[in-house]
Design a protein around this motif. Structure first.
Motif, short mmCIF file in Angstrom:
data_model
loop_
_atom_site.label_atom_id
_atom_site.label_comp_id
_atom_site.label_asym_id
_atom_site.label_seq_id
_atom_site.Cartn_x
_atom_site.Cartn_y
_atom_site.Cartn_z
N LYS A 128 0.84 -1.21 0.00
CA LYS A 128 0.00 0.00 0.00
C LYS A 128 0.87 1.25 0.00
N ALA A 129 1.92 1.27 0.81
CA ALA A 129 2.81 2.43 0.86
C ALA A 129 3.48 2.66 -0.48
N LEU A 130 3.93 1.59 -1.14
CA LEU A 130 4.56 1.73 -2.45
C LEU A 130 3.57 2.24 -3.49
N ASN A 131 2.34 1.70 -3.47
CA ASN A 131 1.32 2.15 -4.41
C ASN A 131 0.96 3.61 -4.18
N ASP A 132 0.81 4.02 -2.93
CA ASP A 132 0.49 5.42 -2.61
C ASP A 132 1.60 6.35 -3.09
N ALA A 133 2.86 5.96 -2.83
CA ALA A 133 3.99 6.79 -3.26
C ALA A 133 4.05 6.88 -4.78
N HIS A 134 3.77 5.76 -5.46
CA HIS A 134 3.77 5.75 -6.92
C HIS A 134 2.68 6.67 -7.46
N GLU A 135 1.47 6.60 -6.87
CA GLU A 135 0.37 7.45 -7.33
C GLU A 135 0.69 8.93 -7.12
N ARG A 136 1.31 9.28 -5.98
CA ARG A 136 1.68 10.67 -5.75
C ARG A 136 2.71 11.13 -6.77
N GLY A 137 3.64 10.24 -7.14
CA GLY A 137 4.64 10.58 -8.16
C GLY A 137 4.01 10.78 -9.52
N VAL A 138 3.04 9.95 -9.88
CA VAL A 138 2.34 10.08 -11.16
C VAL A 138 1.55 11.38 -11.19
#
Length: 163
Positions: free
Chosen positions: A134-144
């Motif tokens: 979840k943390a990796l997905n959240d960080a990826h979404e914020r980067g996108v």
């Protein structure tokens, strides 16, 4: 002493005993709980001070440094948004490697380094702790979202004018 007073004393004593046992059990459970905190949460100051917790994410490429004694290891755990330096003394799991998921349990030192007491590695290609995923997905979404916000003004400025 009347029989009614004896019963009341027995009930009060039993309730006090149950309360004391409950307090001891809850205290033991509370001291053994290790919360999961992402590297981004640690960077934002949400990590507990002087308490055991878990940090997880990916082991950053080219970050594993082994000391001369062979059992002291320093590496970086990232959620692709923030990095945390982890120090660990011990033998790492066989599946522990750069670019793969890992969870470390320990304490945050005042200098911002995470002192791990235990390091766990994912056990197959499909597994990652739910909190770490979840943390990796959240960080990826914020980067996108950041990337798309930066591209929009540039894209509108470079479009040709219509006749």
């Amino acid at each position: 002493m009347k029989s009614r007073h004896k019963k009341l004393a027995l009930i009060v004593g039993a309730l006090a005993l149950v309360g004391a046992i409950s307090a001891l059990v809850l205290n033991a459970l509370n001291s053994n709980i290790a919360l999961y905190i992402s590297p981004t949460d640690v960077a934002q100051g949400k990590a507990p001070q002087d308490k055991l917790f878990r940090i997880g994410g990916l082991v950053k490429e080219a970050s594993i440094q082994r000391q001369a004694d062979g059992v002291t290891i320093r590496f970086i755990v990232t959620d692709t948004e923030h990095d945390i330096v982890v120090d660990y003394v011990g033998i790492l799991p066989d599946l522990f490697m750069e670019g793969k998921g890992a969870v470390a349990q320990g304490r945050l030192l005042p200098d911002g380094t995470f002192k791990a007491q235990e390091v766990l590695a994912k056990h197959d290609e499909n597994y990652m702790p739910p909190e770490a995923a979840k943390a990796l997905n959240d960080a990826h979404e914020r980067g996108v979202q950041k990337a798309s916000a930066q591209e929009k003004p540039a894209a509108t400025a470079s479009q040709p004018a219509s006749n």
